[in-house]
Design an enzyme around this catalytic site. Sequence first.
Site, PDB file in Angstrom:
ATOM      1  N   ALA A   1      -3.440   7.869  -5.265  1.00 39.99           N
ATOM      2  CA  ALA A   1      -2.058   7.376  -5.278  1.00 39.99           C
ATOM      3  C   ALA A   1      -2.134   5.924  -5.723  1.00 39.99           C
ATOM      4  CB  ALA A   1      -1.453   7.497  -3.893  1.00 39.99           C
TER       5      ALA A   1
ATOM      6  N   GLY B   1       0.834  -1.210   0.000  1.00 36.61           N
ATOM      7  CA  GLY B   1       0.000   0.000   0.000  1.00 36.61           C
ATOM      8  C   GLY B   1       0.858   1.244   0.000  1.00 36.61           C
ATOM      9  N   ASN B   2       0.252   2.393   0.223  1.00 36.12           N
ATOM     10  CA  ASN B   2       1.029   3.641   0.306  1.00 36.12           C
ATOM     11  C   ASN B   2       0.411   4.565   1.343  1.00 36.12           C
ATOM     12  OD1 ASN B   2      -0.984   5.395  -1.060  1.00 36.12           O
ATOM     13  ND2 ASN B   2      -0.558   4.028  -2.775  1.00 36.12           N
ATOM     14  N   ARG B   3       1.064   5.695   1.564  1.00 38.34           N
ATOM     15  CA  ARG B   3       0.683   6.572   2.681  1.00 38.34           C
ATOM     16  C   ARG B   3      -0.379   7.599   2.345  1.00 38.34           C
ATOM     17  NH1 ARG B   3       4.529   6.082   6.744  1.00 38.34           N
ATOM     18  NH2 ARG B   3       6.572   5.410   6.009  1.00 38.34           N
TER      19      ARG B   3
END
Length: 405
Positions: A268, A200-202
């Site tokens: 994102a 995943g990402n932030r």
Amino acid sequence: MGGGIAAYKACEVLRGLTETGHDVRVVPTEAALNFVGAATFEALSGHPVHTGVFTEVPEVQHVRIGKEADLVLVVPATANLLAKAAHGLADDLLTNTLLTARCPIAFFPAMHTEMWEHPATRDNVALLRSRGLVVTEPAAGRLTGKDTGKGRLADPADIVDLARLLLAQPDALRRDLEGVRIVVSAGGTREPLDPVRYLGNRSSGKQGYALARVAAQRGAEVTLVAGHTVTLPDPAGVVVQHISTAEELRQAMHMAAKTADVVVMAAAVADFRPAEFAASKIKKSDDHPDPTITLERNADILVELVSNRTPGQVIVGFAAETGDAQGSVLDHGRAKLKRKSSDLLVVNAVGDGKAFGMEDNGGWLLAADGTERSIPFGAKAQLAASVWDAVVGFLKDRASLDRGK
Ligand code: CTP
């Protein structure tokens, strides 16, 4: 503040405003005090709270409060208050203040769906808007009792965000996107590795949500394709479709883009996904070597959307950059705009605690024709408003080109 059950949420709005450095005077109606006591508002605002014009008479409060304010927020705005405001009735301190204020006034309605949809309320809302006052769209969801529908007060954090926007740019919620169909993607994607793990990402989703929220309040028909966020409430007046992986986002965006006038890719998106999904949890073992994750490339959704665009469609991309030895944040943004060929690219600096998950954001707005504008640091709704200002410019140019054909 009007007398509806949502009055308790006004306390959170008040908190959010005082914590961002604003001096707030609370002017409740008598009915509002049936829901929350004056002492709560006095403690939170640090000012005395009155409902009528016959207290502190020498101060001529109903004139002073209205004249001194930079912004008047009516939270919650009941059907009764909207009616009184539309017709200039002034029988208490709040309605008097509404007549004396010369600053922007924004109503945040909360009422039952039937009341919001009633022709009397529709006419009152239209009349107030025609005078340049802001009447926001309420949210849909749980109402007072077990019922659900349109008429729920917008989320307090969203009200604070819009209030900060109006203080910075008083005309930021003018209804110049009425009838425009917009799709916005937001949040991060998750690429599953096994039933319990993912890549995943932030991304917090806050910027994309702010774009959707501001567009809806400017009159647009907005669909928000939402990935993973820091559990944000659905923005008021927006249709929300939740997705998880980049592939789900891709399909949802292609479907929604078919009928959209404007497409914004603020999500994102994971550039890679694990080449294989393990159907059961990957275990560590002393008998086998540790696993290696092989990745494969996800499609570039923005590039695909640009190459499939419908005539006249405006497409906006985002670039979150850190800058490195190869170039500055802006250099990378310019190169990305060329690569992606969108009409607009919003470039943010990220890293070092900037942008991801924060309430504020800033950056540059790069347009395909080479024009560049810097967007000062401010509430994410402010950056959203700058993007919509630029989009409105594009839509006008394209409409005048069409007329010239
Ligand atoms: N984007 C997309 N599909 C992807 C990756 C990105 O649609 N697979 C979109 C994003 O939503 C954003 C823009 O492309 O609007 C730029 O995203 P970013 O992650 O900054 O760029 P990348 O193309 O991934 O380039 P790089 O990671 O090399 O900076």
